[in-house]
Design a protein around this motif. Structure first.
Motif, PDB file in Angstrom:
ATOM      1  N   ARG A   1      16.885 -14.528 -46.554  1.00 20.60           N
ATOM      2  CA  ARG A   1      16.302 -15.682 -47.250  1.00 20.60           C
ATOM      3  C   ARG A   1      14.920 -15.331 -47.794  1.00 20.60           C
ATOM      4  N   SER A   2      14.157 -14.576 -47.016  1.00 16.76           N
ATOM      5  CA  SER A   2      12.831 -14.157 -47.456  1.00 16.76           C
ATOM      6  C   SER A   2      12.897 -13.376 -48.758  1.00 16.76           C
ATOM      7  N   CYS A   3      13.865 -12.474 -48.874  1.00 20.70           N
ATOM      8  CA  CYS A   3      13.953 -11.650 -50.083  1.00 20.70           C
ATOM      9  C   CYS A   3      14.285 -12.502 -51.295  1.00 20.70           C
ATOM     10  N   TYR A   4      15.106 -13.542 -51.101  1.00 28.21           N
ATOM     11  CA  TYR A   4      15.499 -14.383 -52.227  1.00 28.21           C
ATOM     12  C   TYR A   4      14.381 -15.335 -52.657  1.00 28.21           C
TER      13      TYR A   4
ATOM     14  N   GLN B   1      -0.379  -1.044 -49.833  1.00 30.70           N
ATOM     15  CA  GLN B   1       0.660  -0.686 -48.860  1.00 30.70           C
ATOM     16  C   GLN B   1       0.095  -0.594 -47.453  1.00 30.70           C
ATOM     17  N   GLY B   2      -1.105  -0.046 -47.335  1.00 29.38           N
ATOM     18  CA  GLY B   2      -1.688   0.148 -46.014  1.00 29.38           C
ATOM     19  C   GLY B   2      -2.279  -1.102 -45.408  1.00 29.38           C
ATOM     20  N   ASN B   3      -2.584  -2.101 -46.247  1.00 30.09           N
ATOM     21  CA  ASN B   3      -3.270  -3.291 -45.745  1.00 30.09           C
ATOM     22  C   ASN B   3      -2.429  -4.557 -45.705  1.00 30.09           C
ATOM     23  N   CYS B   4      -1.252  -4.529 -46.304  1.00 34.07           N
ATOM     24  CA  CYS B   4      -0.431  -5.743 -46.373  1.00 34.07           C
ATOM     25  C   CYS B   4       0.912  -5.506 -45.695  1.00 34.07           C
ATOM     26  N   LYS B   5       1.116  -6.122 -44.546  1.00 36.45           N
ATOM     27  CA  LYS B   5       2.354  -5.953 -43.789  1.00 36.45           C
ATOM     28  C   LYS B   5       3.485  -6.832 -44.308  1.00 36.45           C
ATOM     29  N   ASP B   6       3.154  -7.961 -44.932  1.00 37.57           N
ATOM     30  CA  ASP B   6       4.199  -8.860 -45.440  1.00 37.57           C
ATOM     31  C   ASP B   6       3.809  -9.468 -46.781  1.00 37.57           C
ATOM     32  N   ALA B   7       2.782 -10.310 -46.802  1.00 37.14           N
ATOM     33  CA  ALA B   7       2.310 -10.905 -48.060  1.00 37.14           C
ATOM     34  C   ALA B   7       0.836 -11.244 -47.920  1.00 37.14           C
ATOM     35  N   CYS B   8       0.125 -11.170 -49.038  1.00 38.72           N
ATOM     36  CA  CYS B   8      -1.303 -11.479 -49.037  1.00 38.72           C
ATOM     37  C   CYS B   8      -1.655 -12.132 -50.376  1.00 38.72           C
TER      38      CYS B   8
ATOM     39  N   MET C   1       2.089 -22.362 -50.765  1.00 39.24           N
ATOM     40  CA  MET C   1       1.740 -22.347 -49.342  1.00 39.24           C
ATOM     41  C   MET C   1       2.922 -22.688 -48.442  1.00 39.24           C
ATOM     42  N   ASN C   2       3.829 -23.541 -48.908  1.00 46.70           N
ATOM     43  CA  ASN C   2       5.000 -23.917 -48.104  1.00 46.70           C
ATOM     44  C   ASN C   2       5.907 -22.731 -47.802  1.00 46.70           C
ATOM     45  N   TYR C   3       5.766 -21.661 -48.590  1.00 52.96           N
ATOM     46  CA  TYR C   3       6.639 -20.499 -48.433  1.00 52.96           C
ATOM     47  C   TYR C   3       5.931 -19.302 -47.804  1.00 52.96           C
ATOM     48  N   HIS C   4       4.669 -19.428 -47.440  1.00 50.05           N
ATOM     49  CA  HIS C   4       3.902 -18.279 -46.978  1.00 50.05           C
ATOM     50  C   HIS C   4       4.541 -17.567 -45.789  1.00 50.05           C
ATOM     51  N   SER C   5       5.155 -18.321 -44.895  1.00 51.45           N
ATOM     52  CA  SER C   5       5.762 -17.691 -43.715  1.00 51.45           C
ATOM     53  C   SER C   5       7.009 -16.875 -44.058  1.00 51.45           C
ATOM     54  N   LEU C   6       7.583 -17.122 -45.236  1.00 51.52           N
ATOM     55  CA  LEU C   6       8.784 -16.405 -45.664  1.00 51.52           C
ATOM     56  C   LEU C   6       8.473 -15.200 -46.535  1.00 51.52           C
ATOM     57  N   LEU C   7       7.351 -15.215 -47.226  1.00 53.73           N
ATOM     58  CA  LEU C   7       7.109 -14.227 -48.269  1.00 53.73           C
ATOM     59  C   LEU C   7       6.869 -12.826 -47.711  1.00 53.73           C
ATOM     60  N   ASP C   8       7.453 -11.843 -48.380  1.00 56.72           N
ATOM     61  CA  ASP C   8       7.319 -10.448 -47.974  1.00 56.72           C
ATOM     62  C   ASP C   8       7.512  -9.586 -49.221  1.00 56.72           C
ATOM     63  N   TRP C   9       6.438  -8.934 -49.667  1.00 60.02           N
ATOM     64  CA  TRP C   9       6.524  -8.180 -50.920  1.00 60.02           C
ATOM     65  C   TRP C   9       7.504  -7.029 -50.838  1.00 60.02           C
ATOM     66  N   ARG C  10       7.644  -6.419 -49.665  1.00 61.85           N
ATOM     67  CA  ARG C  10       8.577  -5.301 -49.526  1.00 61.85           C
ATOM     68  C   ARG C  10      10.018  -5.772 -49.670  1.00 61.85           C
ATOM     69  N   LEU C  11      10.344  -6.905 -49.073  1.00 62.58           N
ATOM     70  CA  LEU C  11      11.707  -7.425 -49.195  1.00 62.58           C
ATOM     71  C   LEU C  11      11.968  -7.899 -50.619  1.00 62.58           C
ATOM     72  N   GLY C  12      10.975  -8.491 -51.254  1.00 64.47           N
ATOM     73  CA  GLY C  12      11.128  -8.907 -52.640  1.00 64.47           C
ATOM     74  C   GLY C  12      11.357  -7.718 -53.558  1.00 64.47           C
ATOM     75  N   LEU C  13      10.592  -6.648 -53.343  1.00 71.35           N
ATOM     76  CA  LEU C  13      10.753  -5.444 -54.156  1.00 71.35           C
ATOM     77  C   LEU C  13      12.099  -4.783 -53.889  1.00 71.35           C
ATOM     78  N   SER C  14      12.558  -4.834 -52.638  1.00 73.15           N
ATOM     79  CA  SER C  14      13.886  -4.308 -52.310  1.00 73.15           C
ATOM     80  C   SER C  14      14.971  -5.075 -53.060  1.00 73.15           C
ATOM     81  N   MET C  15      14.806  -6.399 -53.159  1.00 74.93           N
ATOM     82  CA  MET C  15      15.768  -7.204 -53.887  1.00 74.93           C
ATOM     83  C   MET C  15      15.813  -6.806 -55.356  1.00 74.93           C
ATOM     84  N   LEU C  16      14.643  -6.590 -55.961  1.00 69.26           N
ATOM     85  CA  LEU C  16      14.598  -6.164 -57.358  1.00 69.26           C
ATOM     86  C   LEU C  16      15.217  -4.777 -57.525  1.00 69.26           C
ATOM     87  N   ARG C  17      15.022  -3.912 -56.529  1.00 68.61           N
ATOM     88  CA  ARG C  17      15.609  -2.574 -56.624  1.00 68.61           C
ATOM     89  C   ARG C  17      17.135  -2.643 -56.535  1.00 68.61           C
ATOM     90  N   ILE C  18      17.655  -3.546 -55.727  1.00 69.92           N
ATOM     91  CA  ILE C  18      19.107  -3.739 -55.657  1.00 69.92           C
ATOM     92  C   ILE C  18      19.648  -4.164 -57.024  1.00 69.92           C
TER      93      ILE C  18
END
Length: 261
Positions: free
Chosen positions: A12-15, A106-113, A123-140
């Motif tokens: 869900r986070s990636c989407y 990459q070195g300073n952000c573990k999920d989203a910043c 703000m309602n989505y901050h707990s879900l957001l993750d740039w690595r998972l989002g980028l993985s989705m785009l790579r797929i």
């Protein structure tokens, strides 16, 4: 099944992360405010295919904020392959994408910043957001052969770079918190052995890996098979924790997926 439901959080986070990435990429490309591009909906869709297993995807719907449209999302539609390619390999180090790919980020952000995905309006989505998972989705979307590390290939992809080290640090913190001393690796993947005679095993995985319904023999399938054989010989159980949940709620993981799983 508790693990499958838990793993859905990372998917869900990636989407949610992917459209916020697209929104910012498009706004940066066109030099407009991100609010000009609206994330209208994210809808669950069933894939129609010849399979006994029901499979679902999500449909991401973006629209122009103005009722009559400004042509921004039409630009995304027309240039989608080019924008995906740029997302994987930014040509401008000072662009939004360039800064996301930078070693500093990459070195300073573990999920989203606030340099990548977080803004006041989401703000309602901050707990879900993750740039690595989002980028993985785009790579797929950009590459149908992408395995997201299930083949053991991590170093060639920005979003997977350092994942094994991150998973290992999460494993170490989890084991220390719950008094589990037998930490180990199988073919480089961090695991925990626990209970009497180390009969139980916890396997740390990426949230995209479909551990239950693996369709091909690869690195992660070999590891799972080895751990299944181990727990059969000890009479123990195999628990699976993905890094999305382990990072955000380790106590919940222990209660729902390990102790009571």
């Amino acid at each position: 099944e508790p693990y499958v439901k838990a793993q859905a959080n990372g998917v869900r986070s990636c989407y949610y992360s992917a459209p916020f990435l697209l929104q910012r990429i498009l706004a940066d490309k066109l030099d407009v405010d991100p609010t000009e591009i609206e994330i209208a909906d994210i809808v669950k869709r069933e894939l129609v295919e010849n399979s006994l297993i029901k499979r679902f995807v999500s449909e991401i719907i973006l629209t122009d904020e103005l009722p009559n449209g400004s042509g921004f999302v039409r630009f995304l539609y027309n240039k989608f392959p080019d924008l995906l390619a740029e997302a994987m390999n930014p040509t401008d180090a000072q662009s939004y994408l360039g800064k996301i790919h930078s070693s500093h980020h990459q070195g300073n952000c573990k999920d989203a910043c606030y340099e990548c995905l977080k803004v006041f309006r989401n703000m309602n989505y901050h707990s879900l957001l993750d740039w690595r998972l989002g980028l993985s989705m785009l790579r797929i979307l950009n590459d149908a052969t992408y395995k997201c590390g299930a083949d053991g290939n991590f170093g060639h992809f920005t979003e997977l770079n350092g994942w094994l080290e991150f998973a290992t640090s999460l494993r170490n913190g989890f084991a220390e918190s719950f008094g589990m001393r037998a930490v180990d690796e199988v073919q480089g993947l961090p695991i925990i052995k626990w209970h009497a005679r180390d009969k139980n095993v916890i396997m740390i995985v990426h949230p995209f890996w479909d551990i239950k319904n693996m369709r091909e023999a690869n690195w992660i399938a070999e590891i799972k098979n080895e751990l299944v054989e181990y727990t059969r010989s000890t009479g123990g159980k195999l628990s699976i924790l993905d890094t999305f949940n382990l990072h955000r709620r380790p106590g919940w993981c222990y209660e729902k997926l390990v102790r009571n799983g």
